[in-house]
Design a protein around this motif. Sequence first.
Motif, PDB file in Angstrom:
ATOM      1  N   GLN A   1       0.944  -1.241  -0.009  1.00  0.00           N
ATOM      2  CA  GLN A   1       0.099  -0.106  -0.037  1.00  0.00           C
ATOM      3  C   GLN A   1       0.903   1.231   0.061  1.00  0.00           C
ATOM      4  OE1 GLN A   1      -2.159  -0.807   3.809  1.00  0.00           O
ATOM      5  NE2 GLN A   1      -3.959  -0.748   2.506  1.00  0.00           N
ATOM      6  N   LYS A   2       0.530   2.113  -0.791  1.00  0.00           N
ATOM      7  CA  LYS A   2       1.453   3.435  -1.080  1.00  0.00           C
ATOM      8  C   LYS A   2       0.518   4.532  -0.531  1.00  0.00           C
ATOM      9  CE  LYS A   2       3.065   7.424  -2.991  1.00  0.00           C
ATOM     10  NZ  LYS A   2       2.300   8.500  -3.777  1.00  0.00           N
ATOM     11  N   PHE A   3       0.944   5.507   0.231  1.00  0.00           N
ATOM     12  CA  PHE A   3       0.071   6.544   0.634  1.00  0.00           C
ATOM     13  C   PHE A   3       0.792   8.034   0.514  1.00  0.00           C
ATOM     14  CE2 PHE A   3      -1.630   3.237   3.041  1.00  0.00           C
ATOM     15  CZ  PHE A   3      -2.723   3.342   3.093  1.00  0.00           C
TER      16      PHE A   3
ATOM     17  N   ARG B   1      10.885  13.814  -8.147  1.00  0.00           N
ATOM     18  CA  ARG B   1       9.843  14.039  -7.320  1.00  0.00           C
ATOM     19  C   ARG B   1       8.652  13.020  -7.845  1.00  0.00           C
ATOM     20  NH1 ARG B   1       9.711  19.057  -4.978  1.00  0.00           N
ATOM     21  NH2 ARG B   1       7.849  17.975  -3.817  1.00  0.00           N
ATOM     22  N   GLY B   2       7.887  12.882  -6.719  1.00  0.00           N
ATOM     23  CA  GLY B   2       6.818  12.050  -6.841  1.00  0.00           C
ATOM     24  C   GLY B   2       7.268  10.475  -7.101  1.00  0.00           C
ATOM     25  N   GLY B   3       8.517  10.096  -6.463  1.00  0.00           N
ATOM     26  CA  GLY B   3       8.998   8.863  -6.741  1.00  0.00           C
ATOM     27  C   GLY B   3       8.711   7.890  -5.705  1.00  0.00           C
ATOM     28  N   SER B   4       7.951   8.190  -4.769  1.00  0.00           N
ATOM     29  CA  SER B   4       7.669   7.120  -3.922  1.00  0.00           C
ATOM     30  C   SER B   4       6.654   6.198  -4.392  1.00  0.00           C
ATOM     31  CB  SER B   4       6.562   7.781  -2.657  1.00  0.00           C
ATOM     32  OG  SER B   4       7.451   8.765  -1.987  1.00  0.00           O
ATOM     33  N   ASP B   5       6.016   6.454  -5.454  1.00  0.00           N
ATOM     34  CA  ASP B   5       4.990   5.528  -6.461  1.00  0.00           C
ATOM     35  C   ASP B   5       5.941   4.463  -6.878  1.00  0.00           C
ATOM     36  OD1 ASP B   5       2.830   7.203  -6.229  1.00  0.00           O
ATOM     37  OD2 ASP B   5       3.012   8.081  -8.225  1.00  0.00           O
ATOM     38  N   THR B   6       7.167   4.713  -7.379  1.00  0.00           N
ATOM     39  CA  THR B   6       8.117   3.852  -7.860  1.00  0.00           C
ATOM     40  C   THR B   6       8.749   3.079  -6.835  1.00  0.00           C
ATOM     41  OG1 THR B   6       8.709   5.593  -9.640  1.00  0.00           O
ATOM     42  CG2 THR B   6      10.338   3.986  -9.002  1.00  0.00           C
TER      43      THR B   6
ATOM     44  N   ALA C   1       0.482  13.978 -16.343  1.00  0.00           N
ATOM     45  CA  ALA C   1      -0.700  13.768 -15.460  1.00  0.00           C
ATOM     46  C   ALA C   1      -0.015  13.347 -14.275  1.00  0.00           C
ATOM     47  CB  ALA C   1      -1.546  12.595 -16.137  1.00  0.00           C
ATOM     48  N   GLY C   2       0.228  13.976 -13.424  1.00  0.00           N
ATOM     49  CA  GLY C   2       1.078  13.786 -11.907  1.00  0.00           C
ATOM     50  C   GLY C   2       0.371  12.627 -11.085  1.00  0.00           C
ATOM     51  N   VAL C   3      -0.671  12.114 -11.331  1.00  0.00           N
ATOM     52  CA  VAL C   3      -1.109  11.143 -10.611  1.00  0.00           C
ATOM     53  C   VAL C   3      -0.240   9.947 -10.274  1.00  0.00           C
ATOM     54  CG1 VAL C   3      -2.571   9.968 -12.418  1.00  0.00           C
ATOM     55  CG2 VAL C   3      -3.237   9.952  -9.954  1.00  0.00           C
TER      56      VAL C   3
HETATM   57 MG    MG Z   1       2.478  11.662  -6.236  1.00  0.00          MG
END
Ligand code: MG
Length: 410
Positions: free
Chosen positions: A6-8, A150-155, A208-210
Amino acid sequence: MALIVQKFGGTSVGSVERIQNVANRVIAEIQQGNQVVVVVSAMGKTTDELVSLAKQISVSPSKREMDMLMATGEQMTISLLCMALKEKGYEAVSLTGWQAGIQTEAIHGNARIEHIQTERVQGLLNEGRIVVVAGFQGITADKEITTLGRGGSDTTAVALAAALQADKCDIYTDVTGVFTTDPRYVKTARKLQSISYDEMLELANLGAGVLHPRAVELAKNYHVSLEVRSSMELERGTIVEEEASMEQNLIVRGIAFEDNVSRVTVVGMEDQLHTLPTIFTTLAKHQINVDIIIQSIISSGEPSISFSVKTDDLQKTVDVLSQYADTLGYERIEHESGLAKVSIVGSGMVSNPGVAADMFEVLAGEKVEVKMVSTSEIKISTVVNQAEMVRAVEVLHQAFQLDAEMAGAK
Ligand code: MG
Ligand code: ADP
Ligand code: ASP
Protein backbone atom coordinates in the motif's frame (compact mmCIF):
# COMPACT_ATOMS: atom_id res chain seq x y z
CA MET A 1 -2.74 -15.05 2.57
CA ALA A 2 -1.96 -12.29 0.07
CA LEU A 3 0.93 -9.84 0.19
CA ILE A 4 -0.18 -6.29 -0.48
CA VAL A 5 1.89 -3.15 -0.96
CA GLN A 6 0.00 0.00 0.00
CA LYS A 7 1.40 3.43 -0.89
CA PHE A 8 0.11 6.65 0.66
CA GLY A 9 1.04 10.02 -0.85
CA GLY A 10 1.79 13.37 0.79
CA THR A 11 -1.77 14.66 1.23
CA SER A 12 -2.88 11.29 2.59
CA VAL A 13 -0.32 11.53 5.43
CA GLY A 14 -0.50 15.34 5.72
CA SER A 15 -1.62 15.55 9.38
CA VAL A 16 -1.85 13.48 12.54
CA GLU A 17 -5.51 12.72 11.76
CA ARG A 18 -4.61 11.60 8.26
CA ILE A 19 -1.85 9.35 9.61
CA GLN A 20 -4.42 7.79 11.95
CA ASN A 21 -6.66 7.25 8.94
CA VAL A 22 -3.80 5.58 7.06
CA ALA A 23 -3.15 3.33 10.05
CA ASN A 24 -6.82 2.26 9.87
CA ARG A 25 -6.52 1.50 6.15
CA VAL A 26 -3.46 -0.65 6.85
CA ILE A 27 -5.22 -2.45 9.70
CA ALA A 28 -8.21 -3.16 7.47
CA GLU A 29 -5.91 -5.13 5.12
CA ILE A 30 -4.32 -6.99 8.04
CA GLN A 31 -7.77 -7.92 9.32
CA GLN A 32 -8.49 -9.46 5.93
CA GLY A 33 -5.62 -11.84 6.73
CA ASN A 34 -3.09 -10.17 4.42
CA GLN A 35 0.57 -9.31 4.87
CA VAL A 36 1.20 -5.63 4.30
CA VAL A 37 4.16 -3.50 3.25
CA VAL A 38 3.37 0.21 3.45
CA VAL A 39 5.25 2.88 1.51
CA VAL A 40 4.73 6.49 2.53
CA SER A 41 5.63 9.94 1.22
CA ALA A 42 6.67 12.97 3.23
CA MET A 43 3.81 14.74 5.04
CA GLY A 44 1.91 17.30 2.94
CA LYS A 45 4.23 19.84 1.35
CA THR A 46 7.27 18.83 3.44
CA THR A 47 9.49 18.07 0.44
CA ASP A 48 8.72 21.49 -1.10
CA GLU A 49 9.52 23.14 2.23
CA LEU A 50 12.84 21.30 2.48
CA VAL A 51 13.75 22.41 -1.05
CA SER A 52 12.82 25.98 -0.19
CA LEU A 53 14.97 25.89 2.97
CA ALA A 54 17.95 24.76 0.93
CA LYS A 55 17.40 27.50 -1.67
CA GLN A 56 17.47 30.11 1.10
CA ILE A 57 20.96 28.93 2.00
CA SER A 58 22.42 28.25 -1.43
CA VAL A 59 21.36 29.05 -5.01
CA SER A 60 22.82 25.80 -6.25
CA PRO A 61 23.12 23.40 -3.33
CA SER A 62 25.12 20.22 -3.79
CA LYS A 63 22.95 17.39 -5.13
CA ARG A 64 24.31 15.04 -2.49
CA GLU A 65 23.25 17.34 0.33
CA MET A 66 19.85 17.89 -1.32
CA ASP A 67 19.25 14.15 -1.27
CA MET A 68 20.37 13.94 2.34
CA LEU A 69 17.89 16.71 3.18
CA MET A 70 14.93 15.53 1.12
CA ALA A 71 15.21 11.96 2.42
CA THR A 72 14.37 13.22 5.92
CA GLY A 73 10.76 14.01 4.91
CA GLU A 74 9.75 10.39 4.38
CA GLN A 75 11.66 9.32 7.49
CA MET A 76 9.33 11.43 9.64
CA THR A 77 6.26 9.75 8.23
CA ILE A 78 7.43 6.14 8.62
CA SER A 79 8.11 6.53 12.33
CA LEU A 80 4.85 8.40 13.02
CA LEU A 81 2.81 5.80 11.16
CA CYS A 82 4.47 2.97 13.08
CA MET A 83 3.67 4.75 16.36
CA ALA A 84 0.04 5.12 15.26
CA LEU A 85 -0.15 1.42 14.37
CA LYS A 86 1.42 0.46 17.70
CA GLU A 87 -1.12 2.60 19.59
CA LYS A 88 -3.85 0.69 17.80
CA GLY A 89 -2.31 -2.60 18.89
CA TYR A 90 -0.39 -3.61 15.75
CA GLU A 91 3.31 -4.40 15.48
CA ALA A 92 4.97 -2.34 12.77
CA VAL A 93 8.59 -1.60 11.90
CA SER A 94 9.75 1.47 10.01
CA LEU A 95 12.61 1.18 7.51
CA THR A 96 14.41 3.88 5.55
CA GLY A 97 15.17 3.15 1.90
CA TRP A 98 18.59 1.76 2.67
CA GLN A 99 17.33 -0.38 5.55
CA ALA A 100 14.77 -1.83 3.15
CA GLY A 101 17.59 -2.78 0.75
CA ILE A 102 16.69 -0.34 -2.02
CA GLN A 103 19.87 0.03 -4.05
CA THR A 104 20.08 2.70 -6.71
CA GLU A 105 22.47 3.98 -9.31
CA ALA A 106 24.81 6.78 -8.20
CA ILE A 107 22.82 9.72 -9.54
CA HIS A 108 21.63 12.26 -7.02
CA GLY A 109 18.15 13.71 -7.40
CA ASN A 110 16.83 11.27 -9.98
CA ALA A 111 18.31 7.85 -9.26
CA ARG A 112 16.92 4.66 -10.73
CA ILE A 113 16.46 1.59 -8.56
CA GLU A 114 18.92 -1.12 -9.58
CA HIS A 115 18.08 -3.85 -7.16
CA ILE A 116 16.18 -4.52 -3.95
CA GLN A 117 17.61 -6.84 -1.32
CA THR A 118 14.39 -8.08 0.13
CA GLU A 119 15.71 -10.30 2.95
CA ARG A 120 15.07 -7.86 5.77
CA VAL A 121 11.57 -6.88 4.67
CA GLN A 122 10.71 -10.51 3.97
CA GLY A 123 12.07 -11.58 7.36
CA LEU A 124 9.94 -9.00 9.18
CA LEU A 125 6.85 -10.02 7.23
CA ASN A 126 7.52 -13.64 8.17
CA GLU A 127 7.57 -12.56 11.83
CA GLY A 128 4.09 -11.15 11.35
CA ARG A 129 5.08 -7.49 11.36
CA ILE A 130 3.75 -4.68 9.24
CA VAL A 131 6.68 -3.12 7.38
CA VAL A 132 6.57 0.63 6.73
CA VAL A 133 9.14 1.81 4.16
CA ALA A 134 10.18 5.38 3.34
CA GLY A 135 9.36 6.14 -0.28
CA PHE A 136 11.44 8.14 -2.74
CA GLN A 137 14.86 7.11 -1.40
CA GLY A 138 17.58 4.52 -1.78
CA ILE A 139 21.29 3.97 -1.36
CA THR A 140 24.16 3.60 -3.81
CA ALA A 141 26.83 0.91 -3.79
CA ASP A 142 29.04 3.55 -2.08
CA LYS A 143 26.46 3.98 0.69
CA GLU A 144 25.32 7.40 -0.45
CA ILE A 145 21.67 8.33 0.05
CA THR A 146 19.82 9.08 -3.18
CA THR A 147 16.30 10.15 -4.10
CA LEU A 148 14.29 8.89 -7.06
CA GLY A 149 12.94 12.14 -8.50
CA ARG A 150 9.87 14.11 -7.39
CA GLY A 151 6.84 11.89 -7.03
CA GLY A 152 9.14 8.87 -6.71
CA SER A 153 7.39 7.14 -3.79
CA ASP A 154 5.08 5.51 -6.34
CA THR A 155 8.17 3.93 -7.86
CA THR A 156 9.39 2.67 -4.49
CA ALA A 157 6.02 0.99 -3.96
CA VAL A 158 5.87 -0.70 -7.35
CA ALA A 159 9.53 -1.77 -7.17
CA LEU A 160 8.94 -3.35 -3.76
CA ALA A 161 5.79 -5.05 -5.04
CA ALA A 162 7.78 -6.47 -7.96
CA ALA A 163 10.74 -7.57 -5.83
CA LEU A 164 8.54 -9.19 -3.16
CA GLN A 165 6.23 -10.67 -5.79
CA ALA A 166 3.32 -9.03 -4.04
CA ASP A 167 -0.18 -9.90 -5.14
CA LYS A 168 -1.13 -6.26 -5.61
CA CYS A 169 0.06 -2.69 -5.25
CA ASP A 170 -2.49 -0.08 -4.17
CA ILE A 171 -1.60 3.57 -4.69
CA TYR A 172 -3.69 5.61 -2.24
CA THR A 173 -3.94 9.28 -3.10
CA ASP A 174 -6.14 12.38 -2.86
CA VAL A 175 -8.37 11.54 -5.85
CA THR A 176 -10.51 8.44 -6.31
CA GLY A 177 -8.58 7.11 -9.30
CA VAL A 178 -7.17 8.00 -12.68
CA PHE A 179 -9.53 10.41 -14.43
CA THR A 180 -9.97 11.32 -18.09
CA THR A 181 -8.02 14.46 -17.21
CA ASP A 182 -6.93 16.21 -14.00
CA PRO A 183 -10.20 16.58 -12.03
CA ARG A 184 -8.82 19.63 -10.23
CA TYR A 185 -8.88 21.57 -13.50
CA VAL A 186 -11.78 20.03 -15.39
CA LYS A 187 -14.91 19.45 -13.33
CA THR A 188 -16.46 17.08 -15.87
CA ALA A 189 -13.47 14.72 -15.74
CA ARG A 190 -14.59 11.15 -15.27
CA LYS A 191 -12.96 8.35 -13.31
CA LEU A 192 -11.75 5.47 -15.46
CA GLN A 193 -12.45 1.95 -14.27
CA SER A 194 -9.32 0.73 -15.95
CA ILE A 195 -6.50 1.94 -18.15
CA SER A 196 -3.73 0.08 -19.96
CA TYR A 197 -0.11 0.38 -18.85
CA ASP A 198 0.80 1.97 -22.18
CA GLU A 199 -1.89 4.63 -22.02
CA MET A 200 -1.08 5.38 -18.38
CA LEU A 201 2.61 5.62 -19.21
CA GLU A 202 1.91 8.18 -21.94
CA LEU A 203 -0.39 10.20 -19.67
CA ALA A 204 2.16 10.14 -16.84
CA ASN A 205 5.01 11.13 -19.13
CA LEU A 206 2.91 13.93 -20.61
CA GLY A 207 2.16 15.59 -17.30
CA ALA A 208 -0.62 13.66 -15.51
CA GLY A 209 1.00 13.78 -12.08
CA VAL A 210 -1.20 11.10 -10.56
CA LEU A 211 1.49 8.42 -11.07
CA HIS A 212 5.26 8.64 -11.38
CA PRO A 213 6.08 7.50 -14.95
CA ARG A 214 8.78 5.10 -13.79
CA ALA A 215 6.29 3.40 -11.47
CA VAL A 216 4.06 2.65 -14.46
CA GLU A 217 7.03 1.42 -16.48
CA LEU A 218 8.03 -0.96 -13.68
CA ALA A 219 4.46 -2.15 -13.19
CA LYS A 220 4.26 -2.96 -16.89
CA ASN A 221 7.62 -4.72 -17.03
CA TYR A 222 7.05 -6.81 -13.92
CA HIS A 223 3.30 -7.34 -14.40
CA VAL A 224 2.45 -5.67 -11.11
CA SER A 225 -1.27 -5.33 -10.62
CA LEU A 226 -1.86 -1.67 -9.77
CA GLU A 227 -4.87 0.16 -8.39
CA VAL A 228 -5.02 3.94 -7.91
CA ARG A 229 -7.60 4.85 -5.25
CA SER A 230 -8.56 7.33 -2.56
CA SER A 231 -7.13 7.18 0.95
CA MET A 232 -10.24 8.96 2.28
CA GLU A 233 -13.04 7.18 0.46
CA LEU A 234 -13.79 3.49 0.26
CA GLU A 235 -14.86 3.25 -3.39
CA ARG A 236 -12.79 1.15 -5.79
CA GLY A 237 -10.22 3.01 -7.81
CA THR A 238 -8.74 2.62 -11.29
CA ILE A 239 -7.03 -0.61 -12.29
CA VAL A 240 -3.89 -0.16 -14.36
CA GLU A 241 -3.42 -3.34 -16.35
CA GLU A 242 -2.09 -4.96 -19.51
CA GLU A 243 -5.15 -4.27 -21.65
CA ALA A 244 -7.94 -2.10 -20.42
CA SER A 245 -10.84 -4.50 -20.63
CA MET A 246 -13.53 -1.88 -20.25
CA GLU A 247 -14.07 0.99 -22.67
CA GLN A 248 -11.68 -0.69 -25.05
CA ASN A 249 -12.75 1.18 -28.12
CA LEU A 250 -12.25 4.67 -26.84
CA ILE A 251 -10.11 6.54 -29.33
CA VAL A 252 -9.07 9.06 -26.72
CA ARG A 253 -8.94 7.81 -23.15
CA GLY A 254 -7.39 10.80 -21.46
CA ILE A 255 -5.90 14.27 -21.77
CA ALA A 256 -2.69 15.32 -20.07
CA PHE A 257 -1.18 18.76 -19.88
CA GLU A 258 1.79 20.60 -18.48
CA ASP A 259 2.68 24.25 -18.26
CA ASN A 260 6.02 26.06 -18.18
CA VAL A 261 7.02 25.04 -21.68
CA SER A 262 9.30 27.21 -23.86
CA ARG A 263 10.12 27.12 -27.53
CA VAL A 264 13.60 27.83 -28.84
CA THR A 265 14.28 28.45 -32.52
CA VAL A 266 17.74 28.39 -34.03
CA VAL A 267 17.54 30.42 -37.24
CA GLY A 268 19.90 30.44 -40.20
CA MET A 269 21.95 27.32 -39.73
CA GLU A 270 25.00 27.58 -41.96
CA ASP A 271 25.61 23.90 -42.48
CA GLN A 272 22.47 22.05 -41.59
CA LEU A 273 24.00 18.60 -41.85
CA HIS A 274 26.61 19.40 -39.25
CA THR A 275 24.73 21.88 -37.05
CA LEU A 276 21.66 19.72 -36.43
CA PRO A 277 23.36 16.83 -34.60
CA THR A 278 25.82 19.15 -32.87
CA ILE A 279 23.07 21.27 -31.31
CA PHE A 280 21.39 18.29 -29.69
CA THR A 281 24.62 16.60 -28.64
CA THR A 282 25.71 19.83 -26.98
CA LEU A 283 22.40 20.26 -25.16
CA ALA A 284 22.41 16.62 -24.03
CA LYS A 285 25.93 17.02 -22.64
CA HIS A 286 24.59 19.85 -20.50
CA GLN A 287 21.69 17.68 -19.25
CA ILE A 288 19.07 19.75 -21.07
CA ASN A 289 16.05 17.66 -21.97
CA VAL A 290 14.65 18.57 -25.36
CA ASP A 291 11.08 17.56 -26.05
CA ILE A 292 9.34 18.33 -29.37
CA ILE A 293 11.62 19.08 -32.34
CA ILE A 294 10.50 20.67 -35.60
CA GLN A 295 12.85 21.26 -38.49
CA SER A 296 11.88 23.47 -41.37
CA ILE A 297 13.88 23.29 -44.55
CA ILE A 298 13.00 26.35 -46.52
CA SER A 299 14.74 26.25 -49.88
CA SER A 300 14.73 30.00 -50.42
CA GLY A 301 14.88 31.23 -46.83
CA GLU A 302 16.82 30.42 -43.71
CA PRO A 303 16.83 26.80 -42.54
CA SER A 304 15.74 26.70 -38.93
CA ILE A 305 15.07 24.26 -36.15
CA SER A 306 12.61 24.73 -33.29
CA PHE A 307 12.41 22.67 -30.15
CA SER A 308 10.66 22.83 -26.81
CA VAL A 309 12.27 22.70 -23.37
CA LYS A 310 10.98 23.18 -19.85
CA THR A 311 10.96 26.89 -19.01
CA ASP A 312 13.23 26.14 -16.04
CA ASP A 313 15.86 25.08 -18.58
CA LEU A 314 15.34 27.98 -21.00
CA GLN A 315 18.08 30.29 -19.74
CA LYS A 316 20.58 27.44 -19.60
CA THR A 317 19.62 26.40 -23.15
CA VAL A 318 20.14 29.90 -24.51
CA ASP A 319 23.43 30.24 -22.60
CA VAL A 320 24.76 26.93 -23.90
CA LEU A 321 23.77 27.69 -27.51
CA SER A 322 25.34 31.14 -27.27
CA GLN A 323 28.50 29.75 -25.74
CA TYR A 324 28.96 27.37 -28.67
CA ALA A 325 27.72 29.82 -31.33
CA ASP A 326 30.98 29.68 -33.31
CA THR A 327 31.18 25.91 -33.58
CA LEU A 328 27.45 25.46 -34.18
CA GLY A 329 27.17 28.07 -36.93
CA TYR A 330 23.81 29.81 -36.94
CA GLU A 331 22.53 33.32 -37.38
CA ARG A 332 20.40 33.93 -34.29
CA ILE A 333 18.34 32.31 -31.55
CA GLU A 334 14.72 33.19 -30.87
CA HIS A 335 12.73 31.98 -27.90
CA GLU A 336 9.28 32.16 -26.45
CA SER A 337 8.08 31.15 -23.00
CA GLY A 338 4.58 31.07 -21.47
CA LEU A 339 3.63 27.97 -23.42
CA ALA A 340 2.03 24.69 -22.42
CA LYS A 341 1.71 21.19 -23.81
CA VAL A 342 -1.71 19.59 -24.21
CA SER A 343 -1.81 15.92 -25.24
CA ILE A 344 -4.56 13.48 -26.06
CA VAL A 345 -3.84 9.79 -25.37
CA GLY A 346 -5.65 6.64 -26.42
CA SER A 347 -4.75 3.28 -27.88
CA GLY A 348 -7.71 3.48 -30.29
CA MET A 349 -5.80 6.17 -32.21
CA VAL A 350 -3.61 3.61 -33.95
CA SER A 351 -6.47 2.56 -36.17
CA ASN A 352 -8.16 5.96 -36.52
CA PRO A 353 -6.23 8.18 -38.92
CA GLY A 354 -8.39 11.30 -38.57
CA VAL A 355 -7.75 11.99 -34.88
CA ALA A 356 -5.04 14.63 -35.37
CA ALA A 357 -7.22 16.45 -37.87
CA ASP A 358 -10.12 16.40 -35.40
CA MET A 359 -7.90 17.73 -32.65
CA PHE A 360 -6.60 20.64 -34.76
CA GLU A 361 -10.11 21.47 -35.93
CA VAL A 362 -11.43 21.61 -32.37
CA LEU A 363 -8.58 23.87 -31.30
CA ALA A 364 -8.92 26.07 -34.38
CA GLY A 365 -12.66 26.37 -33.67
CA GLU A 366 -11.72 27.84 -30.27
CA LYS A 367 -9.05 30.05 -31.83
CA VAL A 368 -6.35 28.22 -29.90
CA GLU A 369 -3.15 28.54 -31.90
CA VAL A 370 -1.14 25.33 -32.20
CA LYS A 371 2.54 26.17 -32.12
CA MET A 372 4.12 22.73 -32.24
CA VAL A 373 2.91 19.17 -32.74
CA SER A 374 4.30 15.74 -32.04
CA THR A 375 2.65 12.36 -32.42
CA SER A 376 3.20 8.72 -31.56
CA GLU A 377 0.98 5.70 -32.13
CA ILE A 378 -1.19 6.46 -29.14
CA LYS A 379 -0.80 10.18 -28.47
CA ILE A 380 -0.89 13.60 -30.10
CA SER A 381 0.76 16.51 -28.31
CA THR A 382 0.31 20.16 -29.15
CA VAL A 383 2.08 23.20 -27.77
CA VAL A 384 -0.26 26.15 -27.14
CA ASN A 385 -0.18 29.39 -25.17
CA GLN A 386 -0.23 28.66 -21.45
CA ALA A 387 -3.12 31.08 -20.98
CA GLU A 388 -5.19 28.87 -23.27
CA MET A 389 -4.13 25.54 -21.79
CA VAL A 390 -7.12 24.77 -19.57
CA ARG A 391 -9.62 25.97 -22.20
CA ALA A 392 -7.94 23.74 -24.79
CA VAL A 393 -8.19 20.77 -22.42
CA GLU A 394 -11.85 21.51 -21.71
CA VAL A 395 -12.90 21.73 -25.36
CA LEU A 396 -10.95 18.63 -26.32
CA HIS A 397 -12.41 16.78 -23.35
CA GLN A 398 -15.88 17.63 -24.57
CA ALA A 399 -15.17 17.08 -28.27
CA PHE A 400 -13.76 13.60 -27.68
CA GLN A 401 -16.75 12.80 -25.46
CA LEU A 402 -14.83 12.21 -22.26
CA ASP A 403 -17.25 14.20 -20.10
CA ALA A 404 -19.01 12.78 -17.10
CA GLU A 405 -22.39 12.97 -18.86
CA MET A 406 -21.03 10.58 -21.45
CA ALA A 407 -20.13 7.91 -18.90
CA GLY A 408 -21.33 4.58 -20.16
CA ALA A 409 -22.16 6.00 -23.58
CA LYS A 410 -19.33 4.16 -25.30
MG1 MG B 1 2.52 11.50 -6.37
P1 ADP C 1 0.27 11.88 -4.00
O1 ADP C 1 0.83 12.89 -3.06
O2 ADP C 1 -0.77 11.01 -3.38
O3 ADP C 1 1.33 11.10 -4.71
P2 ADP C 1 -0.09 13.51 -6.36
O4 ADP C 1 -0.34 14.96 -6.10
O5 ADP C 1 1.28 13.11 -6.77
O6 ADP C 1 -0.56 12.70 -5.08
O7 ADP C 1 -1.10 12.96 -7.46
C1 ADP C 1 -2.49 13.15 -7.33
C2 ADP C 1 -2.91 14.37 -8.14
O8 ADP C 1 -2.72 14.09 -9.52
C3 ADP C 1 -4.36 14.72 -8.05
O9 ADP C 1 -4.62 15.53 -6.93
C4 ADP C 1 -4.64 15.41 -9.37
O10 ADP C 1 -4.69 16.81 -9.24
C5 ADP C 1 -3.45 15.05 -10.25
N1 ADP C 1 -3.82 14.50 -11.56
C6 ADP C 1 -3.31 14.88 -12.75
N2 ADP C 1 -3.86 14.22 -13.76
C7 ADP C 1 -4.75 13.36 -13.21
C8 ADP C 1 -5.63 12.37 -13.77
N3 ADP C 1 -5.70 12.14 -15.08
N4 ADP C 1 -6.39 11.66 -12.89
C9 ADP C 1 -6.33 11.87 -11.57
N5 ADP C 1 -5.52 12.79 -11.00
C10 ADP C 1 -4.74 13.53 -11.80
N1 ASP D 1 8.04 13.41 -1.15
C1 ASP D 1 8.48 13.29 -2.53
C2 ASP D 1 7.92 14.44 -3.36
O1 ASP D 1 7.22 15.28 -2.83
C3 ASP D 1 8.18 11.96 -3.13
C4 ASP D 1 6.70 11.64 -3.28
O2 ASP D 1 5.85 12.27 -2.66
O3 ASP D 1 6.39 10.70 -4.03
O4 ASP D 1 8.21 14.52 -4.53
